[in-house]
Design a protein around this motif. Structure first.
Motif, mmCIF file in Angstrom:
data_model
loop_
_atom_site.group_PDB
_atom_site.id
_atom_site.type_symbol
_atom_site.label_atom_id
_atom_site.label_comp_id
_atom_site.label_asym_id
_atom_site.label_seq_id
_atom_site.Cartn_x
_atom_site.Cartn_y
_atom_site.Cartn_z
ATOM 1 N N MET A 7 110.746 54.662 9.300
ATOM 2 C CA MET A 7 110.052 55.065 8.248
ATOM 3 C C MET A 7 109.412 53.938 7.460
ATOM 4 O O MET A 7 109.605 53.031 7.158
ATOM 5 N N GLY A 8 107.939 54.198 7.182
ATOM 6 C CA GLY A 8 107.288 53.270 6.440
ATOM 7 C C GLY A 8 106.194 52.373 7.455
ATOM 8 O O GLY A 8 105.287 51.842 7.000
ATOM 9 N N GLU A 9 106.363 52.399 8.538
ATOM 10 C CA GLU A 9 105.978 51.786 9.495
ATOM 11 C C GLU A 9 104.564 52.458 9.830
ATOM 12 O O GLU A 9 104.444 53.705 9.920
ATOM 13 N N ALA A 10 103.597 51.566 10.453
ATOM 14 C CA ALA A 10 102.295 52.509 11.285
ATOM 15 C C ALA A 10 102.607 52.752 12.535
ATOM 16 O O ALA A 10 103.511 51.842 13.280
ATOM 17 N N VAL A 11 102.316 54.016 13.152
ATOM 18 C CA VAL A 11 102.529 54.159 14.465
ATOM 19 C C VAL A 11 101.007 54.221 15.382
ATOM 20 O O VAL A 11 100.400 54.940 14.628
ATOM 21 N N ARG A 60 102.729 52.023 19.875
ATOM 22 C CA ARG A 60 103.064 50.916 18.975
ATOM 23 C C ARG A 60 103.431 51.034 17.805
ATOM 24 O O ARG A 60 103.030 51.944 17.148
ATOM 25 N N ALA A 61 104.531 50.292 17.167
ATOM 26 C CA ALA A 61 104.796 50.409 15.859
ATOM 27 C C ALA A 61 104.476 49.243 15.325
ATOM 28 O O ALA A 61 104.329 48.009 15.823
ATOM 29 N N GLU A 62 104.136 49.275 13.777
ATOM 30 C CA GLU A 62 103.500 47.941 13.015
ATOM 31 C C GLU A 62 104.316 48.152 11.547
ATOM 32 O O GLU A 62 104.273 49.053 10.830
ATOM 33 N N ARG A 97 89.626 56.656 26.688
ATOM 34 C CA ARG A 97 90.346 55.868 25.726
ATOM 35 C C ARG A 97 90.419 56.545 24.454
ATOM 36 O O ARG A 97 89.306 56.785 23.819
ATOM 37 N N SER A 98 91.654 56.950 23.823
ATOM 38 C CA SER A 98 91.808 57.620 22.664
ATOM 39 C C SER A 98 93.071 57.018 21.832
ATOM 40 O O SER A 98 94.125 56.665 22.412
ATOM 41 N N ILE A 99 92.743 56.652 20.497
ATOM 42 C CA ILE A 99 93.395 56.122 19.617
ATOM 43 C C ILE A 99 93.869 56.780 18.337
ATOM 44 O O ILE A 99 92.923 57.316 17.980
ATOM 45 N N LYS A 100 95.095 56.934 18.224
ATOM 46 C CA LYS A 100 95.449 57.549 16.785
ATOM 47 C C LYS A 100 96.459 56.824 16.084
ATOM 48 O O LYS A 100 97.613 56.203 16.537
ATOM 49 N N THR A 101 96.329 56.501 14.795
ATOM 50 C CA THR A 101 97.319 55.609 14.078
ATOM 51 C C THR A 101 97.714 56.443 12.729
ATOM 52 O O THR A 101 96.650 57.103 11.996
ATOM 53 N N MET A 102 99.059 56.317 12.544
ATOM 54 C CA MET A 102 99.542 57.096 11.166
ATOM 55 C C MET A 102 100.534 56.280 10.763
ATOM 56 O O MET A 102 101.327 55.429 11.432
ATOM 57 N N GLU A 162 103.832 45.184 6.238
ATOM 58 C CA GLU A 162 103.986 44.154 5.294
ATOM 59 C C GLU A 162 104.290 42.748 6.020
ATOM 60 O O GLU A 162 103.643 41.923 5.420
ATOM 61 N N THR A 163 104.838 42.930 7.163
ATOM 62 C CA THR A 163 104.879 41.608 7.956
ATOM 63 C C THR A 163 103.944 41.478 9.017
ATOM 64 O O THR A 163 103.599 40.452 9.514
ATOM 65 N N GLY A 164 103.289 42.428 9.253
ATOM 66 C CA GLY A 164 102.345 42.374 10.595
ATOM 67 C C GLY A 164 102.835 42.488 11.945
ATOM 68 O O GLY A 164 102.056 42.508 12.955
ATOM 69 N N GLU A 165 104.385 42.489 12.127
ATOM 70 C CA GLU A 165 104.883 42.469 13.337
ATOM 71 C C GLU A 165 104.580 43.934 13.990
ATOM 72 O O GLU A 165 104.428 44.997 13.382
#
Length: 161
Positions: free
Chosen positions: A71-75, A96-98, A12-17, A101-104
């Motif tokens: 643009m501006g979301e975390a992926v 997943r996109a996040e 299991r590998s996870i990358k967030t940016m 600001e809203t947590g969606e």
């Protein structure tokens, strides 16, 4: 079960940016090609964690874009080995996109990639079996032989063979 089999959690590998303007198109959404590159990278890491060897990409299939990444979301990309054969590994990736600001959070892409482990001479090398640990992992593991057969049939019916 194979003696050197490894649980899914090993791979299991996870990358967030964050998604910046240089990674987006004129719609303000992430270029699909950029996302595909990140998917390949995280899947390579998962495959190498599982087998402890270098790997090469054999196929990418079922790359399903469900919603754009803005643009501006975390992926966030998450990948793990779902199934193995003698020298190959199927790796599942979910993106997943996040909106920070809203947590969606929403799923934007899912796909399966296949990798082949190679030795120091670039020849295929054996890989350990995988032990699924969760219900989702078990379902992916159980359905993998069918996806393998579809990939095999696709290769056999390719226009360029």
């Amino acid at each position: 079960m194979e003696a050197n089999a490894k649980p899914t959690s090993v791979s299991r590998s996870i990358k967030t940016m964050l998604v910046f303007p240089g990674e987006t198109n004129y719609h303000g959404t992430m270029f699909g090609g950029h996302l595909m590159k990140y998917i390949d990278e995280i899947c390579v890491i998962a495959a190498m964690r599982h087998c402890g060897r270098r790997v090469v990409t054999a196929s990418t299939d079922s790359l399903d874009f469900m919603s754009p990444v803005r643009m501006g979301e975390a992926v966030e990309l998450e990948a793990f080995v779902t199934w193995t054969r003698r020298t190959s590994m199927e790796v599942y990736c979910i993106v997943r996109a996040e909106n920070l600001e809203t947590g969606e959070r929403r799923t934007t892409v899912t796909c399966f990639n296949t990798f082949v482990a190679v030795d120091e001479n670039g020849k295929p090398a054996e890989v350990p079996a995988v032990i699924p640990e969760t219900d989702v992992e078990r379902r992916l593991h159980e359905s993998a032989p069918e996806r393998y057969e579809m990939r095999k049939k696709r290769r056999e019916t390719s226009f360029f063979t």
